[in-house]
Design a protein around this motif. Structure first.
Motif: not given
Length: 125
Positions: A22-32
């Motif tokens: 599962c690949a995510a966009s966005g710079r805040t991925f590590s917060r989720y």
């Protein structure tokens, strides 16, 4: 805003293995918090596993414990679900999900705000 794109899945015999990504966009991925759910035909969508924002903690459903393993690579904005010793009852559409509530590895669907497109996993007996 987070967009989740899933890959992997397919058809495998019982006892075999598959890996979902599962690949995510966005710079805040590590917060989720990232999680996987699954939905079999005629059944409710159910929790499979969740991983903390850092990757240090995981929570598994009893049905997959010791068979599935979830990991994440925050540098690549990707989570990986390794599924081993697959059983016919693992057959379902699998969904990746993301929650901004980083303090909890909740199994509740309503906590997760973003969802992937779903991918079919079929385990033959």
């Amino acid at each position: 805003q987070v967009q989740l794109v899933q890959s992997g899945g397919g058809l495998v015999q019982a006892g075999g293995s598959l890996r979902l990504s599962c690949a995510a966009s966005g710079r805040t991925f590590s917060r989720y918090v990232l999680a996987w759910f699954r939905q079999a035909p005629g059944k409710e969508r159910e929790f499979v596993v969740a991983i903390s924002s850092s990757g240090a903690s995981t929570k598994y459903a009893d049905s997959v414990k010791d068979r599935f393993s979830l990991s994440r690579d925050n540098a690549k904005n990707t989570v990986y679900l390794q599924m081993n010793s697959l059983k016919p009852e693992d057959t379902a559409v699998y969904y990746c999900a993301a929650s901004p509530r980083s303090w909890t590895l909740s199994p509740a669907r309503e906590v997760y705000e973003y969802w992937g497109q779903g991918t079919q996993v079929t385990v033959s007996s």
